[in-house]
Design an enzyme around this catalytic site. Structure first.
Site: not given
Ligand code: DX5
Ligand code: ZN
Length: 216
Positions: A8, A33, A35, A37, A66, A68, A137, A144, A175, A199
Site C-alpha cells: 500500500s 495498492h 488507497d 480517501m 481501493h 474509501m 478490512m 495506515g 487489508d 510492514a
C-alpha cells in the site's frame, strides 16, 4: 489459491514516489495498492487522479485501487481512465452494489467489494459470483499502521466457506495490520492477496519483507 502481495502506497514516500515504485518494480509484489480517501466515508483524505496517473506511468505492477469514498459510482469511469485495473468499492457505500459491480466489469476492470470490520459476510452473499474479489478490512479504514483485528481471521475462513458453497472463484484480499507475524495464518485461512503498507515501507529492506510475506 493464489498468493499475491499488494504493497500500500499510503506508507510510501510521497516526496519521491518514483523511487518507491522503482523498488516495487524490482520486487516480488505482483500488485500495487492505492488507497483513495475522501474525508467523508473515512476521516482522512489521501490522494486523487493526478497521483494515480503518475503511479500508472511508472509502475509495472497491477494497479489495485481501493475506494474509501461515498458515491463511488460517480467516478468509476474516471478511475478506469486513470489506470485502475482492480477497482474495489465498499459495500457500505453502495446502494446498488450489483449495478456498481456490473459497471466496473463492463469497463474491463476487475471488481472488488470491501467489507468494514463490523459488516457481516451475509451482506455480500448475493454477489458472490459477480465480484472478482472480496476485501476483508482487518482495521477500520482511514489510516495506515493500525493494529490487526483478530476476528478477521475467522471472518476470512467463513468468507472462504461461503464462496466455496456458492461456486465462486473470487479472490480474498486482506487489508490492515498485515505483517510477518500474521501472513502465514492469513494465507492458511484462505486469503489470496495481502495488502501491506507499514510492514513493507517501514522495513529496513522492503523487498526482503515482501519475500517474507509471500513465503510465510
Ligand atoms: C487503511 C488502508 C490500508 C492501509 C494499510 O484504510 O485501506 O490499505 O494502507 O496499512 P497498514 O498495512 O499499514 O495497516
Ligand atoms: Zn486499502
Amino acid at each position: 489459491m493464489s498468493r499475491i502481495i499488494s504493497p500500500s502506497l499510503l506508507s510510501a514516500n510521497f516526496g519521491n514516489l518514483d523511487a518507491d515504485l522503482d523498488m516495487l518494480n524490482l520486487s516480488a509484489a505482483e500488485w500495487v495498492h492505492l488507497d483513495i480517501m475522501d474525508g467523508r466515508f473515512v476521516p482522512n483524505i489521501s490522494f486523487g487522479f493526478p497521483v494515480i496517473k503518475a503511479v500508472k506511468a511508472r509502475t509495472q505492477k497491477v494497479m489495485d485501487v481501493h475506494l474509501m469514498i461515498v458515491e463511488p459510482d460517480l467516478y468509476v469511469e474516471k478511475f478506469c481512465q486513470a489506470g485502475a485495473q482492480v477497482l474495489t468499492v465498499h459495500v457500505e457505500a453502495c446502494t446498488h452494489l450489483h449495478r456498481t459491480l456490473q459497471n466496473i466489469k463492463s469497463l474491463g476492470m476487475k471488481a472488488g467489494v470491501a467489507l468494514n470490520p463490523h459488516t457481516p459476510i451475509s451482506s455480500v452473499e448475493e454477489v458472490a459470483t459477480l465480484a472478482d474479489m472480496f476485501l476483508i478490512m482487518s482495521v477500520n479504514p482511514g489510516f495506515g499502521g493500525q493494529k490487526f483485528i483478530e476476528n478477521s481471521l475467522d471472518k476470512i475462513r467463513r468468507l472462504k466457506q461461503m464462496l466455496t458453497e456458492k461456486g465462486s472463484n473470487a479472490l480474498i484480499q486482506v487489508d490492515g495490520g498485515v505483517g510477518a507475524g500474521n501472513a502465514a495464518a492469513l494465507f492458511e485461512a484462505g486469503a489470496d492477496v495481502l495488502v501491506a503498507g507499514n510492514a513493507v515501507f517501514s522495513a529496513e529492506d522492503p523487498q526482503k519483507m515482501i519475500e517474507t510475506l509471500l513465503k510465510a
